[in-house]
Design an enzyme around this catalytic site. Structure first.
Site, PDB file in Angstrom:
ATOM      1  N   HIS A 198      -1.552   7.983   6.555  1.00  0.00           N
ATOM      2  CA  HIS A 198      -2.096   6.774   5.930  1.00  0.00           C
ATOM      3  C   HIS A 198      -3.459   6.471   6.551  1.00  0.00           C
ATOM      4  CE1 HIS A 198      -1.744   3.251   3.471  1.00  0.00           C
ATOM      5  NE2 HIS A 198      -1.818   2.418   4.500  1.00  0.00           N
TER       6      HIS A 198
ATOM      7  N   HIS B  34      -9.818   2.689   1.432  1.00  0.00           N
ATOM      8  CA  HIS B  34      -8.399   2.410   1.180  1.00  0.00           C
ATOM      9  C   HIS B  34      -8.268   1.928  -0.262  1.00  0.00           C
ATOM     10  CE1 HIS B  34      -4.333   1.448   1.430  1.00  0.00           C
ATOM     11  NE2 HIS B  34      -4.285   0.782   2.571  1.00  0.00           N
TER      12      HIS B  34
ATOM     13  N   CYS C 181       0.795  -1.226   0.000  1.00  0.00           N
ATOM     14  CA  CYS C 181       0.000   0.000   0.000  1.00  0.00           C
ATOM     15  C   CYS C 181       0.829   1.278   0.000  1.00  0.00           C
ATOM     16  CB  CYS C 181      -0.981  -0.013   1.168  1.00  0.00           C
ATOM     17  SG  CYS C 181      -2.179  -1.360   1.012  1.00  0.00           S
TER      18      CYS C 181
END
Length: 378
Positions: A273, A307, A144
């Site tokens: 994040h 996400h 990610c």
């Protein structure tokens, strides 16, 4: 070091097809997250930010997958802002993704031909040929943090003097394979995610694409944003669980700030994040404190986009760039009260200020971390 400038950007998301429309919608509090009942993806209803049917146009030849069409939409929109000579050997293309066309294995036998079609290098070559890039495309699939690593790689390519322009694009789509993987970790929230909140209980997934065009040539008009530094680190802790101390993300933050020649007192905003999992947000809060940034306003955009995996770092970087240009700090949807052991100044509402410098962080499976610093150019 050679200065590196942002000369174009785009976001294609379930919220809107351009960066500007996305930013306008986010300022109004509009989120792309909805409750979906799609049995092809999950036997149970789930929250996610997904494109509606027709949200990503088909191509007449049916030669590109949904993943590739999404990248083509985003890259095309960003390039139209720039006039970059894509056919030049001094223009590079970077494609960032975690899963690419992995959904193709859900409905077909895994033959050698299918293996080749799934390969990210195949998608990268198809996209490069579509636009007429002549340099070999670079593929980054680093969990990610892929999008942020793409930016750091582009920064190094431009600083080396080997390239004048680099186009960095990232995308991921949500499929049964991907959702079931996160569900197997019991990491998916049963409601829209709540980054950094005391009641957070997991991630919400999303799909989308973003593109940033970087150049060693400074634009002559408008507010110019510079990518000043970046760094990558690894926890070496666990295949899926992040560091318990935040030390390794702090190392990436520290080195990115050193390269950018900025101090903790010069960071105005942080784009975190912020996945809304128990361990990620806790780890990030510790890293932010280790960096002496606990008073700096922080936001997570996962409550808007979910996400988006390999696209997340780029989508959130585009919003960070526009935040600096407009002197606006977006809120963190789902956040109500702090749920981390270390204090962080989470933005719960829209803020305005005189913002010059933004730190962007990212973390991912395998313990990987990345950080970049954007700053208004002098």
């Amino acid at each position: 070091m050679k200065p590196v400038y942002v000369i174009g950007e785009n976001i294609v998301s379930p919220i809107a097809p351009t960066a500007e429309e996305n930013f306008t919608s986010l300022k109004k509090g509009i989120t792309g997250i909805r409750l979906h009942d799609n049995r092809q993806i999950s036997p149970e209803p789930f929250y996610a930010a997904l494109f509606d049917a027709g949200g990503i146009p088909e191509n007449a030849e049916n030669s590109y997958t949904k993943f590739e069409r999404l990248l083509i939409m985003s890259i095309g929109a960003a390039l139209r802002k720039t006039g970059v000579p894509v056919a030049s050997r001094r223009t590079a293309l970077i494609i960032s993704s975690t899963k690419g066309n992995i959904s193709l294995i859900e409905s077909a036998e895994l033959t050698e031909a299918l293996r080749n079609r799934i390969a990210l290098s195949t998608s990268a070559r198809l996209i490069a040929d579509h636009f007429g890039f002549t340099s070999q495309p670079v593929v980054i699939s680093h969990a990610c943090i892929s999008g942020v690593v793409g930016l750091i790689t582009a920064l190094r390519m431009l600083q080396s003097g080997g390239y004048d322009h680099v186009v960095i694009a990232g995308a991921d789509i949500i499929t049964r394979f991907i959702l079931s993987g996160f569900q197997s970790f019991h990491a998916v929230s049963n409601e829209p995610c709540k980054p950094f909140d005391a009641g957070r209980n997991g991630v919400t997934l999303g799909e989308g694409a973003a593109t940033i065009v970087l150049s060693s040539n400074k634009p002559s008009t408008g507010e110019v944003i510079q990518l000043c530094g970046g760094s990558v680190s690894n926890d070496a802790n666990h295949i899926s669980g992040p560091s318990r101390t935040g030390e390794e993300l702090f190392q990436a933050i520290q080195k990115a700030m050193e390269e950018a020649s900025v101090t903790s007192g010069e960071i105005d905003i942080i784009s975190a994040h912020g996945t809304a999992t128990l361990y990620n947000d806790e780890m990030e809060s510790k890293a932010i404190n280790l960096a002496g940034l606990q008073q700096v306003p922080v936001n997570s955009l996962k409550g808007f986009y979910g996400h988006t995996l390999g696209a997340a770092g780029l989508i959130e970087s585009v919003i960070a760039i526009l935040s600096l240009k407009e002197n606006v700090m977006l809120p963190t949807p789902g956040f109500h009260s702090r749920g981390t052991s270390m204090p962080v100044n989470v933005s719960a509402e829209l803020r305005t200020g005189d913002y010059h410098c933004c730190l962007k962080t990212a973390s991912g499976f395998g313990g990987c971390n990345a950080a970049v610093v954007f700053q208004k150019a002098v």
